[in-house]
Design a protein around this motif. Structure first.
Motif: not given
Length: 507
Positions: A29-34, A36-38, A206-210, A317-322
């Motif tokens: 799940x963390x990889x999907x968040x990163x 979507x941010x990336x 949902x990540x804000x930039x996405x 990186x912060x998104x990954x940790x969080x």
């Protein structure tokens, strides 16, 4: 038979594999968040740098699939960074897009050499005020450049020019000469990114930039808005290996300076990011030298592919940790998702308006300006604040590399001045007793004018006792000046100059 074998490479790999599998529920799940941010950041940085969007995605893919597997830091994520946008755009303008790969390749090889020479730890010795000033300067240039871009107006090349023509740009906003629809879309993006953290938790999933990019793309398609969009070339078409003609870019002083700037700034940003990420989790700490080598390997590969330079990025990186990542698996998978996205649905990039990417980058640039640190330094360390402000101004008005050098030089000069405190105590108990001068602290050339002024103002015809017992440091310039003055005083006034402890009266 040895029932307790010593740990070796096979043991370490097996342990790492078991650890990765044990945390797959957190890492996937963390990889999907990163991911979507990336996506919007990779595309936005590439467009702002003056190259195709796919080149930014290639850098993100390499950062995940290659650097993600290498030792160094376990949770920070690499990719194209907003902090290098200004420098990359200048390099593309000066040397051409075809030469970018050569410059990044050379920078990567330099980073590998720096990592092997174990210089990674030295980046932690750079003054924090210089670092904050560098980030603030990058953020301001990024904001200024994107203000012109979203307004549909050509941006002056220099930072000073962008500032001088800013009133005319603001005038265009109110007279309708600027691209009104794109400007409103960028403004709406900035507002959305700013208030996103205050929205309900299910929405913030949902990540804000996405969310900003998706809403802008949907609005553009639904209302048939006439705004510029991202141009799509295809992932394979964007790969541009270095050519023999492009090698000329690194043979001159300007090209070598750009390579050095790429390497130093990318390394500093990556290692500063690593320090910040280490404070966000309780897992393994970063090996700075290995992380520097890993970044060099990533940039070498990016250079061979003609992609953007890479750094470790604090936003991803912060998104990954969080998001709860535990191992390297999350950042490797984020690179895989980027590859599948770019290979299977590249047409989705063509739906993204450039204005929303400009808004994302303006917001990212604003976050680079360290306002809390500025307030704290104003209250407690105004000397450090001066270093920060001068570094920021120098970057905006000159170049990124020159501005950082000016900031470092000022920080060194400030530290030298502050550490060269010299206390001079003069005791005069009467005309029949020697004048007693007691020196304490650090006698360096920076305090030499004050020391000589004091000595030369002493009355003539009186013996002098110089007590330098409490001096912690006496540099060559001050020692020579003291001895010269003592010899002259003795010869001219025929009065003794005595030393405590004794000092040879020869130079």
């Amino acid at each position: 038979m040895n029932l307790n074998p010593e740990p070796g490479p096979e043991f370490d790999r097996a342990t790492a594999l078991r650890g990765a599998l044990a945390h797959w529920r957190q890492d996937v799940p963390a990889s999907l968040v990163v991911f979507l941010v990336a996506v919007p950041l990779c595309v936005g940085v590439a467009v702002a740098s003056g190259v195709s969007a796919e080149r930014g995605l290639v850098t993100g893919i390499v950062g995940g699939l290659v650097v993600g597997l290498l030792p160094g830091s376990s949770l920070q994520v690499s990719g194209p960074a907003a902090g290098l946008t200004v420098l990359v755009a200048d390099a593309v303008h000066r040397f051409g897009p075809a030469s970018l790969g050569v410059l990044v390749l050379a920078a990567g090889l330099l980073q590998i050499a720096m990592g092997l020479l174990r210089t990674g730890r030295w980046f932690r010795a750079i003054s924090l005020s210089v670092v904050h000033g560098m980030l603030a300067g990058i953020g301001l240039i990024l904001i200024l450049g994107q203000l012109y871009a979203v307004s549909g107006r050509p941006a002056p090349r220099s930072g000073g020019g962008k500032i001088v023509h800013l009133p005319a740009l603001v005038g265009d906003w109110f007279t309708g000469r600027a691209a009104g629809t794109a400007l409103l879309m960028a403004a709406a993006t900035i507002v959305l990114l700013t208030v996103w953290k205050k929205l309900p938790a299910p929405v913030r999933a949902v990540p804000a930039p996405l969310a900003a990019v998706a809403l802008a793309a949907a609005a553009t398609a639904l209302f048939h808005l006439d705004v510029p969009r991202v141009e799509v070339d295809g992932l394979l078409d964007s790969i541009s290996p270095p050519t023999r003609d492009a090698l000329a870019a690194v043979t001159g002083a300007a090209g070598l300076g750009t390579v050095l700037a790429f390497a130093l700034i990318a390394s500093a940003e990556s290692l500063f990011s690593a320090a910040a990420v280490d404070r966000m989790h309780h897992g393994p700490r970063t090996d700075y030298d290995r992380e520097l080598t890993a970044q060099g390997i990533g940039n070498t590969l990016c250079g061979l592919l003609g992609a953007l330079p890479m750094t470790a990025v604090i936003v991803r990186s912060a998104a990954n940790v969080q998001a709860g990542a535990r191992t390297k698996t999350s950042r490797v998978l984020h690179g895989l998702w980027l590859l599948l996205f770019a290979a299977l649905i590249p047409a989705a990039l063509g739906l993204i308006p450039l204005a929303v990417l400009g808004g994302v980058l303006i917001h990212a640039g604003a976050k680079l300006v360290p306002l809390p640190q500025v307030v704290a330094l104003w209250r407690e360390h105004r000397g450090e604040l001066l270093v920060l402000v001068v570094t920021t101004a120098a970057i905006v008005l000159t170049t990124l590399f020159e501005g950082v050098l000016i900031g470092v030089a000022l920080a060194v000069a400030k530290s030298a001045w502050q550490t060269s405190h010299l206390h001079i105590d003069l005791t005069d108990t009467g005309p029949d007793t020697p004048l007693r001068i007691r020196l304490s602290g650090n006698a360096t050339f920076l305090r030499l004018p004050r020391l000589l002024d004091t000595l030369e103002s002493l009355p003539t015809g009186r013996p002098v006792e110089l007590d330098w017992t409490d001096l912690r440091h006496l540099d060559h310039a001050c020692r020579t000046a003291l001895l010269t003055w003592a010899n002259r005083h003795t010869a001219h006034d025929e009065t003794a100059v005595t030393w405590e402890p004794p000092l040879t009266l020869t130079t």
